[in-house]
Motif scaffolding. Structure first.
Motif, mmCIF file in Angstrom:
data_model
loop_
_atom_site.group_PDB
_atom_site.id
_atom_site.type_symbol
_atom_site.label_atom_id
_atom_site.label_comp_id
_atom_site.label_asym_id
_atom_site.label_seq_id
_atom_site.Cartn_x
_atom_site.Cartn_y
_atom_site.Cartn_z
ATOM 1 N N LYS A 235 0.822 -1.206 0.000
ATOM 2 C CA LYS A 235 0.000 0.000 0.000
ATOM 3 C C LYS A 235 0.860 1.262 0.000
ATOM 4 C CE LYS A 235 -4.088 -1.991 2.247
ATOM 5 N NZ LYS A 235 -4.950 -1.963 3.469
ATOM 6 N N THR A 236 1.981 1.235 0.722
ATOM 7 C CA THR A 236 2.852 2.408 0.786
ATOM 8 C C THR A 236 3.436 2.730 -0.581
ATOM 9 O OG1 THR A 236 3.421 1.907 3.091
ATOM 10 C CG2 THR A 236 4.882 3.413 1.898
ATOM 11 N N VAL A 237 3.875 1.705 -1.296
ATOM 12 C CA VAL A 237 4.428 1.919 -2.632
ATOM 13 C C VAL A 237 3.361 2.512 -3.554
ATOM 14 C CG1 VAL A 237 5.402 0.775 -4.670
ATOM 15 C CG2 VAL A 237 6.149 0.096 -2.382
ATOM 16 N N ASP A 238 2.133 2.031 -3.448
ATOM 17 C CA ASP A 238 1.053 2.541 -4.296
ATOM 18 C C ASP A 238 0.733 3.997 -3.980
ATOM 19 O OD1 ASP A 238 0.721 0.252 -5.795
ATOM 20 O OD2 ASP A 238 -0.762 -0.628 -4.445
ATOM 21 N N VAL A 239 0.728 4.376 -2.702
ATOM 22 C CA VAL A 239 0.437 5.766 -2.328
ATOM 23 C C VAL A 239 1.514 6.699 -2.867
ATOM 24 C CG1 VAL A 239 0.262 7.351 -0.372
ATOM 25 C CG2 VAL A 239 -0.930 5.182 -0.304
ATOM 26 N N LEU A 240 2.753 6.229 -2.932
ATOM 27 C CA LEU A 240 3.844 7.040 -3.478
ATOM 28 C C LEU A 240 3.768 7.166 -4.994
ATOM 29 C CD1 LEU A 240 6.946 5.886 -1.384
ATOM 30 C CD2 LEU A 240 5.996 8.203 -1.492
ATOM 31 N N GLY A 241 2.876 6.378 -5.626
ATOM 32 C CA GLY A 241 2.767 6.411 -7.080
ATOM 33 C C GLY A 241 3.736 5.472 -7.770
ATOM 34 N N GLY A 242 4.213 4.461 -7.051
ATOM 35 C CA GLY A 242 5.162 3.512 -7.630
ATOM 36 C C GLY A 242 6.597 3.945 -7.382
ATOM 37 N N VAL A 243 7.514 2.991 -7.495
ATOM 38 C CA VAL A 243 8.940 3.253 -7.274
ATOM 39 C C VAL A 243 9.725 2.748 -8.476
ATOM 40 C CG1 VAL A 243 10.944 2.661 -5.858
ATOM 41 C CG2 VAL A 243 8.760 3.184 -4.772
ATOM 42 N N GLU A 244 10.682 3.551 -8.920
ATOM 43 C CA GLU A 244 11.456 3.233 -10.118
ATOM 44 C C GLU A 244 12.721 2.454 -9.767
ATOM 45 O OE1 GLU A 244 13.649 6.352 -12.392
ATOM 46 O OE2 GLU A 244 12.115 5.940 -13.911
ATOM 47 N N ILE A 245 12.914 1.335 -10.438
ATOM 48 C CA ILE A 245 14.142 0.553 -10.259
ATOM 49 C C ILE A 245 14.695 0.241 -11.649
ATOM 50 C CG2 ILE A 245 13.395 -0.446 -8.082
ATOM 51 C CD1 ILE A 245 13.628 -2.778 -10.977
ATOM 52 N N CYS A 246 15.949 -0.147 -11.704
ATOM 53 C CA CYS A 246 16.550 -0.539 -12.971
ATOM 54 C C CYS A 246 17.301 -1.849 -12.770
ATOM 55 C CB CYS A 246 17.497 0.532 -13.506
ATOM 56 S SG CYS A 246 18.817 0.959 -12.374
ATOM 57 N N THR A 247 17.439 -2.610 -13.812
ATOM 58 C CA THR A 247 18.157 -3.871 -13.738
ATOM 59 C C THR A 247 19.040 -4.031 -14.960
ATOM 60 O OG1 THR A 247 17.920 -6.287 -13.626
ATOM 61 C CG2 THR A 247 16.180 -5.081 -14.759
ATOM 62 N N ALA A 248 20.241 -4.554 -14.742
ATOM 63 C CA ALA A 248 21.199 -4.742 -15.832
ATOM 64 C C ALA A 248 21.069 -6.113 -16.466
ATOM 65 C CB ALA A 248 22.626 -4.544 -15.314
ATOM 66 N N ARG A 249 20.217 -6.969 -15.896
ATOM 67 C CA ARG A 249 19.993 -8.299 -16.465
ATOM 68 C C ARG A 249 18.511 -8.642 -16.362
ATOM 69 N NH1 ARG A 249 23.040 -12.239 -12.321
ATOM 70 N NH2 ARG A 249 24.641 -10.634 -12.593
ATOM 71 N N PRO A 250 18.009 -9.515 -17.204
ATOM 72 C CA PRO A 250 16.596 -9.902 -17.093
ATOM 73 C C PRO A 250 16.350 -10.619 -15.772
ATOM 74 C CG PRO A 250 17.520 -10.581 -19.211
ATOM 75 C CD PRO A 250 18.672 -10.165 -18.355
ATOM 76 N N LEU A 251 15.230 -10.331 -15.138
ATOM 77 C CA LEU A 251 14.863 -10.978 -13.879
ATOM 78 C C LEU A 251 13.546 -11.708 -14.074
ATOM 79 C CD1 LEU A 251 15.662 -8.117 -11.299
ATOM 80 C CD2 LEU A 251 17.113 -10.052 -11.953
ATOM 81 N N LYS A 252 13.605 -13.015 -14.064
ATOM 82 C CA LYS A 252 12.405 -13.828 -14.253
ATOM 83 C C LYS A 252 12.401 -14.942 -13.217
ATOM 84 C CE LYS A 252 9.610 -16.096 -17.795
ATOM 85 N NZ LYS A 252 9.495 -16.438 -19.237
#
Length: 523
Positions: A235-252
């Motif tokens: 819920k906290t992440v949603d209230v903030l409007g989402g959080v931006e992350i980046c990844t240098a490799r595919p994550l599955k």
């Protein structure tokens, strides 16, 4: 190896840059009316004359009363109201939140505690709590199964005495730990001190035993206890409007449903939970998951401090209310502590935070009846927690580093001078080593004609390492060479200028492997 007779492609001249289009300021045809000029107010300190009945003046002569400009009065009023309203809202909001926090007596009957240090230490525990999540979200984010009522995350968050720095130390849940004597809350039996995995403390004795076990292992006195579950996190992440992350490799990860290609992503609460829970995307298991948790926490701080949340009382109220709706805290974490942290965080930036994991030995320990555990490095871990008690920074504050797939510490490099210029090979070798690459420290010389471009030669089996090395050498040319082996080769060309600092998501920099928040976020 076939490289002696190979020459890199000739340097192609780049097309001339397109001239920048001139920017013409848009000029309005409207001519503003000159501001009305008022008489100069009376000198400071003089009392204005009392109001009197107007005196009849001779015909043809008028006297204007001097009065304070209206904009001065209005500005002062607005400023006063704003300050008072902000202070009132902030205190009222925090006071109301204080009464709604679920309390836990984390320090009940605790004796023989470590001596307190400088600054404030908060034990942050992440618990399962999936019993509070809707069935639809459980299915969407792969949260099936019964709640384990255990700790997924254990962190010591140290807030410096001057409130200018936050140091976050992750404690692996599978750490080998010595649990003190206690009464098992499930069976009611009294247990003598015995070895366990660290997350077993919560299962057997809740918050109180968790604090005692952490203090027993670290010799760091815990001042406050905070417990956050899945629901509060999402819920906290949603209230903030989402959080931006980046990844240098595919994550599955088929277990959590996480599926992120290389690049930048804005995660909502559910996707963020998948990201911080994922542990099957590589061979690093829980250690890789902790590094992603640290990266996400840094990104969360970046979003909160960069989006005006901490400066907006109403937004601050919404975010804090959501976060604390599912939080358990000790009774001493109240209004004053929250206001103090809120004021301190207003001056925070990602660079104000630093993240690390307690140093571990290379090999774990298999304990009969417990299984495989992670053993802390006895010397480095003691130095780390000494630094926490002494309120010292953990991270070396390096310049911003580019994110790569493979950590420089895992890449072995042989450097050769490809120009004939004396000392270039030694210069490049030293520069690569200073950013983390494992160079041979024995630079050689290219026997062919001088190279205009720097070349990275690599065995195709080590292509990911080669891409990481080439990122550190801007403008370099990559050349696959079958059979070259695990040691990559750099032929420094005439275009060499400098080595760009790089890091991987699992990079370890500095004495404790600590990184500042701006080094683990995307920008």
């Amino acid at each position: 190896m076939g490289l002696r007779f190979w020459h890199p492609p000739a340097h192609r001249d780049l097309p001339p840059p397109v001239p920048a289009r001139p920017v013409t300021a848009e000029v309005s045809s409207h001519v503003p009316t000159p501001p009305r000029r008022y008489p100069t107010p009376p000198p400071r300190g003089q009392r204005p004359p009392r109001a009197r009945q107007p005196v009849q003046q001779p015909a043809g002569r008028q006297v204007k009363r001097r009065r304070r400009p209206r904009w001065v009065t209005r500005a002062a009023t607005v400023f006063s109201v704003t300050v008072l309203a902000a202070a009132g809202i902030g205190h009222a909001v925090v006071t109301s939140l204080d009464t709604k926090i679920d309390r836990v007596d984390a320090f009940k009957d605790m004796k023989n505690r470590p001596k307190g240090g400088t600054g404030m230490n908060v034990l942050l525990v992440g618990t399962d709590g999936r019993d509070k999540i809707t069935d639809a979200d459980k299915q969407k984010y792969r949260l099936g199964g019964a709640p384990c009522h255990c700790t997924d995350t254990i962190m010591i968050v140290h807030i410096s005495e001057d409130r200018n720095r936050a140091s976050v130390v992750s404690l692996p849940r599978d750490s080998y730990a010595e649990m003190p004597e206690h009464v098992d809350r499930n069976s009611g039996e009294r247990h003598k001190p015995h070895p366990v995995k660290m997350n077993a403390a919560y299962a057997e004795g809740g918050a109180n035993l968790t604090v005692r076990t952490v203090e027993n292992m670290t010799k760091v006195k815990i001042d406050h206890y905070l417990e956050v579950d899945f629901t509060s996190f999402m819920k906290t992440v949603d209230v903030l409007g989402g959080v931006e992350i980046c990844t240098a490799r595919p994550l599955k990860d088929s277990y959590t449903g996480l599926n992120l290609p290389v690049g930048m992503h804005t995660l909502n609460g559910g996707a963020a939970l998948q990201y911080v829970r994922t542990r099957h995307v590589d061979g690093s298991s829980d250690l890789g998951r902790m590094r992603r948790q640290q990266r996400f926490l840094a990104a969360l701080i970046s979003k909160a401090t960069g989006s005006g949340v901490l400066l907006n009382p109403l937004k601050f109220r919404d975010v804090t209310r959501t976060l604390l709706s599912s939080v358990r805290a000790d009774g001493g974490f109240g209004t004053n502590e929250m206001l103090s942290l809120g004021r301190a965080m207003r001056g925070f930036s990602p660079r104000s935070s630093e993240f690390t994991t307690v140093p571990l030995l290379d090999k774990g320990v298999n304990v009969p009846g417990i299984g495989s555990t992670l053993k802390w490095d006895p010397e480095k871990s003691v130095k780390l927690f000494d630094a926490i008690r002494a309120d010292r920074p953990l991270a070396a504050h390096h310049a911003k580093r580019a994110i790569v797939d493979v950590s420089p510490q895992q890449i072995r490099v042989q450097v050769d001078n490809g120009t004939g210029k004396p000392g270039l090979g030694k210069l490049v070798d030293s520069a690569l080593r200073s950013t983390g690459f494992r160079t041979t420290r024995a630079p050689g010389n290219w026997p062919g004609a001088p190279l205009k471009r720097t070349v990275v030669a690599y065995d195709p089996r080590w292509d990911r390492s080669a891409k990481s090395l080439a990122t550190a050498l801007p403008g370099s040319v990559m050349k696959p060479v079958n059979g070259l082996g695990s040691t990559l080769k750099v032929f420094a060309g005439q275009d060499f200028k400098q080595v760009r600092p790089v890091q991987a998501e699992d990079a370890y920099q500095g004495e404790f492997g600590a990184l500042t928040g701006d080094q683990v976020t995307c920008r």
